[in-house]
Design a protein around this motif. Structure first.
Motif, PDB file in Angstrom:
ATOM      1  N   THR A   1       0.832  -1.205   0.000  1.00  0.00           N
ATOM      2  CA  THR A   1       0.000   0.000   0.000  1.00  0.00           C
ATOM      3  C   THR A   1       0.865   1.252   0.000  1.00  0.00           C
ATOM      4  O   THR A   1       0.584   2.224  -0.722  1.00  0.00           O
ATOM      5  CB  THR A   1      -0.937  -0.004   1.212  1.00  0.00           C
ATOM      6  N   ALA A   2       1.913   1.237   0.813  1.00  0.00           N
ATOM      7  CA  ALA A   2       2.817   2.389   0.866  1.00  0.00           C
ATOM      8  C   ALA A   2       3.482   2.621  -0.487  1.00  0.00           C
ATOM      9  O   ALA A   2       3.552   3.755  -0.975  1.00  0.00           O
ATOM     10  CB  ALA A   2       3.864   2.170   1.949  1.00  0.00           C
TER      11      ALA A   2
ATOM     12  N   GLN B   1       2.483   1.717  -3.527  1.00  0.00           N
ATOM     13  CA  GLN B   1       1.516   2.182  -4.515  1.00  0.00           C
ATOM     14  C   GLN B   1       1.111   3.634  -4.258  1.00  0.00           C
ATOM     15  O   GLN B   1       1.037   4.451  -5.183  1.00  0.00           O
ATOM     16  CB  GLN B   1       0.287   1.279  -4.497  1.00  0.00           C
ATOM     17  N   THR B   2       0.840   3.955  -3.000  1.00  0.00           N
ATOM     18  CA  THR B   2       0.387   5.302  -2.642  1.00  0.00           C
ATOM     19  C   THR B   2       1.463   6.340  -2.933  1.00  0.00           C
ATOM     20  O   THR B   2       1.189   7.386  -3.548  1.00  0.00           O
ATOM     21  CB  THR B   2       0.007   5.355  -1.155  1.00  0.00           C
TER      22      THR B   2
ATOM     23  N   LYS C   1       2.050   6.880  -6.636  1.00  0.00           N
ATOM     24  CA  LYS C   1       0.952   7.676  -7.226  1.00  0.00           C
ATOM     25  C   LYS C   1       1.129   9.160  -6.928  1.00  0.00           C
ATOM     26  O   LYS C   1       0.716  10.013  -7.721  1.00  0.00           O
ATOM     27  CB  LYS C   1      -0.395   7.191  -6.683  1.00  0.00           C
ATOM     28  N   LEU C   2       1.754   9.455  -5.784  1.00  0.00           N
ATOM     29  CA  LEU C   2       1.998  10.846  -5.401  1.00  0.00           C
ATOM     30  C   LEU C   2       3.234  11.415  -6.094  1.00  0.00           C
ATOM     31  O   LEU C   2       3.589  12.574  -5.878  1.00  0.00           O
ATOM     32  CB  LEU C   2       2.154  10.939  -3.884  1.00  0.00           C
TER      33      LEU C   2
ATOM     34  N   GLU D   1      -6.824   1.867   4.260  1.00  0.00           N
ATOM     35  CA  GLU D   1      -7.306   3.174   3.804  1.00  0.00           C
ATOM     36  C   GLU D   1      -6.798   4.287   4.720  1.00  0.00           C
ATOM     37  O   GLU D   1      -6.439   5.374   4.241  1.00  0.00           O
ATOM     38  CB  GLU D   1      -8.836   3.165   3.756  1.00  0.00           C
TER      39      GLU D   1
ATOM     40  N   TYR E   1      -4.002   4.203   6.261  1.00  0.00           N
ATOM     41  CA  TYR E   1      -2.578   4.349   5.963  1.00  0.00           C
ATOM     42  C   TYR E   1      -2.371   5.199   4.708  1.00  0.00           C
ATOM     43  O   TYR E   1      -1.430   5.993   4.647  1.00  0.00           O
ATOM     44  CB  TYR E   1      -1.942   2.971   5.803  1.00  0.00           C
ATOM     45  N   VAL E   2      -3.251   5.032   3.738  1.00  0.00           N
ATOM     46  CA  VAL E   2      -3.175   5.862   2.530  1.00  0.00           C
ATOM     47  C   VAL E   2      -3.310   7.336   2.907  1.00  0.00           C
ATOM     48  O   VAL E   2      -2.533   8.193   2.444  1.00  0.00           O
ATOM     49  CB  VAL E   2      -4.267   5.456   1.521  1.00  0.00           C
TER      50      VAL E   2
ATOM     51  N   THR F   1      -0.439  10.236   2.599  1.00  0.00           N
ATOM     52  CA  THR F   1      -0.755  11.375   1.740  1.00  0.00           C
ATOM     53  C   THR F   1      -0.491  12.703   2.446  1.00  0.00           C
ATOM     54  O   THR F   1      -0.262  13.734   1.794  1.00  0.00           O
ATOM     55  CB  THR F   1      -2.223  11.296   1.286  1.00  0.00           C
TER      56      THR F   1
END
Length: 232
Positions: A22-23, A25-26, A29-30, A202, A204-205, A209
């Motif tokens: 998740t980290a 991917q997130t 994306k940023l 979610e 964590y996202v 962010t």
């Protein structure tokens, strides 16, 4: 920014691994760059030994920290150590991603720290805290554990979670000069529903962010002490 995630869990389907993924991917994306050291997948050797050096400076009596200092200065560190050091050097923010084992990190992650946080580069002499070798970089913990949230706190059965994390947050990361961000903690993970786990991911996202809005943890500064390290 450049991120390094040091991941320490043997099961690819674990929730700890899901946090790592998740980290990645997130953050990508940023627009960030993300590198991962998956210690179990790498079969990283956690044992500090004489084999960590291409040659010894004092073979008659082995002192690991002094050999680290000499090796880092003279390019004599074992290749696997040097490779991890280069990852840390490149990173603006290091995330240690792990399950809490007996109030600490898994042995493979402790060994990574033992071997990679070399004397003379990460610390040495009075090069610690805000004068440590990693000054200017940030770090944070992302961890999972089995206890419930209410079990931790000032008057709770286990006491403050900060007490458990102090050896790694203060005694390791802050000591080496990292600016330490508050940890992301996933409680009671083995016993919650899949829906609750998804909510944690979610959360964590959202956490990742808004990293720039987090207030760093407070640790000593050398300027608060005299030459002998007595408080001013």
């Amino acid at each position: 920014m450049n991120f390094l995630i040091v991941h320490a869990h043997p099961e690819p389907q674990s929730f700890t691994t899901a946090l790592k993924s998740t980290a990645k991917q997130t953050l990508e994306k940023l627009g960030h760059s993300v590198e991962i050291s998956d210690l179990y997948a790498m079969q990283f050797n956690p044992i500090a030994s004489q084999e960590d050096f291409l040659e010894l400076n004092q073979p008659e009596y082995f002192n690991y920290a002094l050999e680290q200092r000499n090796a880092s200065k003279n390019q004599l560190l074992a290749p696997d150590i040097q490779a991890e050091i280069e990852k840390v050097k490149k990173a603006d923010l290091v995330i240690l991603n792990f399950p809490l084992y007996w109030t600490s990190v898994p042995a493979i992650l402790k060994g990574w720290i033992d071997r990679v946080f070399v004397s003379g580069l990460f610390y040495g002499g009075k090069r610690f805290y805000n004068h440590g070798g990693m000054t200017g970089k940030k770090a944070m913990l992302c961890l999972t554990l089995g206890g419930r949230t209410h079990m931790f706190g000032e008057n709770s059965i286990h006491g403050p979670i900060e007490n458990y994390l102090s050896p790694i947050q203060r005694g390791t990361l802050a000591y080496a000069g990292f600016e330490v961000l508050p940890p992301f903690i996933a409680y009671h993970v083995p016993y919650i529903s899949q829906e609750a786990r998804q909510t944690l991911l979610e959360d964590y996202v959202i956490y990742l962010t808004h990293l720039d809005q987090l207030e760093s943890l407070k640790f000593p500064k050398l300027e608060q002490f005299d030459e002998k390290l007595y408080p001013l």
